[in-house]
Design a protein around this motif. Structure first.
Motif, PDB file in Angstrom:
ATOM      1  N   PHE A 139      37.044  42.761  38.044  1.00 34.92           N
ATOM      2  CA  PHE A 139      37.918  42.176  37.027  1.00 34.92           C
ATOM      3  C   PHE A 139      38.928  41.207  37.634  1.00 34.92           C
ATOM      4  O   PHE A 139      39.296  41.331  38.796  1.00 34.92           O
ATOM      5  CB  PHE A 139      38.676  43.277  36.281  1.00 34.92           C
ATOM      6  N   GLU A 140      39.370  40.312  36.791  1.00 37.27           N
ATOM      7  CA  GLU A 140      40.411  39.367  37.190  1.00 37.27           C
ATOM      8  C   GLU A 140      41.561  39.473  36.202  1.00 37.27           C
ATOM      9  O   GLU A 140      41.359  39.381  34.993  1.00 37.27           O
ATOM     10  CB  GLU A 140      39.822  37.963  37.160  1.00 37.27           C
ATOM     11  N   ARG A 168      44.822  38.211  34.229  1.00 33.34           N
ATOM     12  CA  ARG A 168      45.268  36.904  33.736  1.00 33.34           C
ATOM     13  C   ARG A 168      46.621  37.088  33.063  1.00 33.34           C
ATOM     14  O   ARG A 168      46.799  38.016  32.284  1.00 33.34           O
ATOM     15  CB  ARG A 168      44.264  36.323  32.741  1.00 33.34           C
ATOM     16  N   ARG A 213      39.634  39.676  32.638  1.00 36.29           N
ATOM     17  CA  ARG A 213      38.297  39.162  32.360  1.00 36.29           C
ATOM     18  C   ARG A 213      37.322  39.734  33.373  1.00 36.29           C
ATOM     19  O   ARG A 213      37.694  40.036  34.512  1.00 36.29           O
ATOM     20  CB  ARG A 213      38.349  37.649  32.322  1.00 36.29           C
ATOM     21  N   ALA A 261      35.090  39.037  35.868  1.00 39.87           N
ATOM     22  CA  ALA A 261      34.905  37.830  36.678  1.00 39.87           C
ATOM     23  C   ALA A 261      33.681  37.889  37.585  1.00 39.87           C
ATOM     24  O   ALA A 261      33.101  36.861  37.903  1.00 39.87           O
ATOM     25  CB  ALA A 261      36.156  37.585  37.519  1.00 39.87           C
ATOM     26  N   ARG A 262      33.319  39.093  38.032  1.00 35.05           N
ATOM     27  CA  ARG A 262      32.210  39.234  38.972  1.00 35.05           C
ATOM     28  C   ARG A 262      31.306  40.391  38.538  1.00 35.05           C
ATOM     29  O   ARG A 262      31.212  41.412  39.219  1.00 35.05           O
ATOM     30  CB  ARG A 262      32.776  39.472  40.378  1.00 35.05           C
ATOM     31  N   GLN A 263      30.667  40.228  37.403  1.00 37.00           N
ATOM     32  CA  GLN A 263      29.852  41.287  36.818  1.00 37.00           C
ATOM     33  C   GLN A 263      28.769  41.786  37.779  1.00 37.00           C
ATOM     34  O   GLN A 263      28.513  42.983  37.867  1.00 37.00           O
ATOM     35  CB  GLN A 263      29.205  40.797  35.527  1.00 37.00           C
TER      36      GLN A 263
END
Length: 107
Positions: free
Chosen positions: A25-26, A28, A34, A36-38
């Motif tokens: 996750f990222e 924000r 979000r 981000a790196r699924q």
């Protein structure tokens, strides 16, 4: 693999960001986190367990992305299903005492 973050349910606590061991996750500013790196997701379910509002769905397949719509996830009551199955929902008795596998490690 992490499949869905329901932005309408998310309270922006960033618990998913904090507990993810592989940084999927990222965070924000003033927005929901979000995914981000699924592809980095290891399907450990930590994000789903620690989400206080059941805004995440982790599919039980670590190696593949599953095409499932948010509507299907809601209809099948998959949001929070792992959390419920291990007894982490509020008012639920823990299932840890039901685990008998410790017997394999006794001498």
């Amino acid at each position: 693999m992490i499949e869905l973050l329901i932005e309408e349910k998310c309270v922006e606590c960033n618990q998913c960001v904090k507990v993810c061991p592989v940084n999927v996750f990222e965070s924000r500013e003033d927005q929901t986190p979000r995914i981000a790196r699924q592809s980095e997701c290891q399907t450990c379910y930590m994000c789903e367990l620690y989400c206080p509002v059941n805004a995440l769905y982790v599919a039980p397949y670590a190696e593949e992305h599953v095409e499932i719509s948010p509507q299907e996830i809601e209809e099948k009551a998959l949001i929070g299903s792992y959390r419920r199955s291990v007894g982490w929902e509020k008012g639920q008795k823990s299932t840890a005492s039901d685990d008998q596998f410790y017997k394999f490690y006794l001498k």
